[in-house]
Design a protein around this motif. Structure first.
Motif, mmCIF file in Angstrom:
data_model
loop_
_atom_site.group_PDB
_atom_site.id
_atom_site.type_symbol
_atom_site.label_atom_id
_atom_site.label_comp_id
_atom_site.label_asym_id
_atom_site.label_seq_id
_atom_site.Cartn_x
_atom_site.Cartn_y
_atom_site.Cartn_z
ATOM 1 N N UNK A 94 0.537 -1.045 -0.126
ATOM 2 C CA UNK A 94 0.351 0.017 0.019
ATOM 3 C C UNK A 94 1.067 1.422 -0.224
ATOM 4 N N UNK A 95 0.347 2.164 -1.464
ATOM 5 C CA UNK A 95 1.403 3.485 -0.997
ATOM 6 C C UNK A 95 0.790 4.804 -0.555
ATOM 7 N N UNK A 96 0.737 5.278 0.583
ATOM 8 C CA UNK A 96 -0.207 6.756 0.185
ATOM 9 C C UNK A 96 1.005 7.745 0.988
ATOM 10 N N UNK A 97 0.624 8.931 1.246
ATOM 11 C CA UNK A 97 1.134 10.541 0.917
ATOM 12 C C UNK A 97 0.983 11.303 0.299
ATOM 13 N N UNK A 98 1.663 11.505 -0.361
ATOM 14 C CA UNK A 98 1.315 12.334 -1.688
ATOM 15 C C UNK A 98 0.938 11.624 -2.839
ATOM 16 N N UNK A 127 -2.313 13.122 -4.063
ATOM 17 C CA UNK A 127 -3.027 13.641 -3.205
ATOM 18 C C UNK A 127 -2.667 15.344 -2.794
ATOM 19 N N UNK A 128 -2.091 15.591 -3.205
ATOM 20 C CA UNK A 128 -1.654 17.247 -3.264
ATOM 21 C C UNK A 128 -2.210 17.970 -4.038
ATOM 22 N N UNK A 129 -2.633 19.055 -3.468
ATOM 23 C CA UNK A 129 -4.047 19.930 -3.964
ATOM 24 C C UNK A 129 -3.625 20.531 -5.449
ATOM 25 N N UNK A 130 -2.032 20.863 -5.253
ATOM 26 C CA UNK A 130 -1.267 21.109 -6.282
ATOM 27 C C UNK A 130 -1.515 20.204 -7.756
ATOM 28 N N UNK A 131 -0.771 18.975 -7.125
ATOM 29 C CA UNK A 131 -0.954 17.935 -8.482
ATOM 30 C C UNK A 131 -2.056 17.656 -8.459
ATOM 31 N N UNK A 132 -3.336 17.921 -8.038
ATOM 32 C CA UNK A 132 -4.723 17.397 -8.494
ATOM 33 C C UNK A 132 -5.239 18.121 -9.529
#
Length: 166
Positions: A94-98, A127-132
């Motif tokens: 499982x991956x989490x964070x950004x 998950x980062x707003x700028x990336x989304x």
């Protein structure tokens, strides 16, 4: 708006046995920052009580928090928590964070077990707003940065294997 899912895959061919490769990529100290350029620990490993002292159980009781510096200048902090470990063939995590989602690393012997093919799959969403916000226009750049980061990892692993086996 649901963030886009990135299906990312890489294949590496290494001049080492699956057992030699496994010893480096699946060590219980998650030593990737020692051989993967632009990868560092974001925090100490978190380890719960493993069911046994086997490598598989210790890995499944471990979460690593890693920083990956992309060629575009941003840093992704990703947690990696193994959920399935089959020595020396496969790790699912499982991956989490950004980046949130799942991944899998599969090792397959080649050339009479003297070389190894590694298939690496990530199915993650930012998950980062700028990336989304930028994903609709920047997805190709994010994918290219991922490809370069994976190539750097492959080269680092090749060097680590050469050092480890000689």
């Amino acid at each position: 708006m649901t963030p886009r899912i990135f299906d990312l895959s890489s294949t590496w061919h290494l001049a080492a046995t699956p057992e030699e490769v496994w010893a480096i990529i699946a060590d219980i100290d998650m030593s990737w920052p020692r051989w993967w350029p632009h990868c560092s620990f974001a925090a100490p490993l978190v380890r719960t009580q493993p069911r046994s002292n086997s490598q598989e159980d210790v890995l499944k009781a471990t979460t690593a928090f890693l920083n990956f510096k992309a060629s575009l200048g941003y840093i992704l902090t990703v947690s990696i928590h193994p959920t399935t470990v089959v020595t020396p063939q496969e790790i699912e995590f499982d991956a989490g964070g950004h980046l949130e989602g799942t991944g899998r690393v599969t090792l397959s012997p080649e050339a009479k077990d003297q070389t190894t093919r590694i298939d690496i799959e990530w199915r993650v969403r930012p998950t980062q707003r700028w990336m989304k916000l930028l994903t609709p226009i920047a997805a190709p750049a994010f994918t290219a940065a991922h490809t370069l980061m994976m190539r750097q990892g492959e080269r680092g692993l090749v060097r680590a294997l050469a050092y480890d086996t000689h």
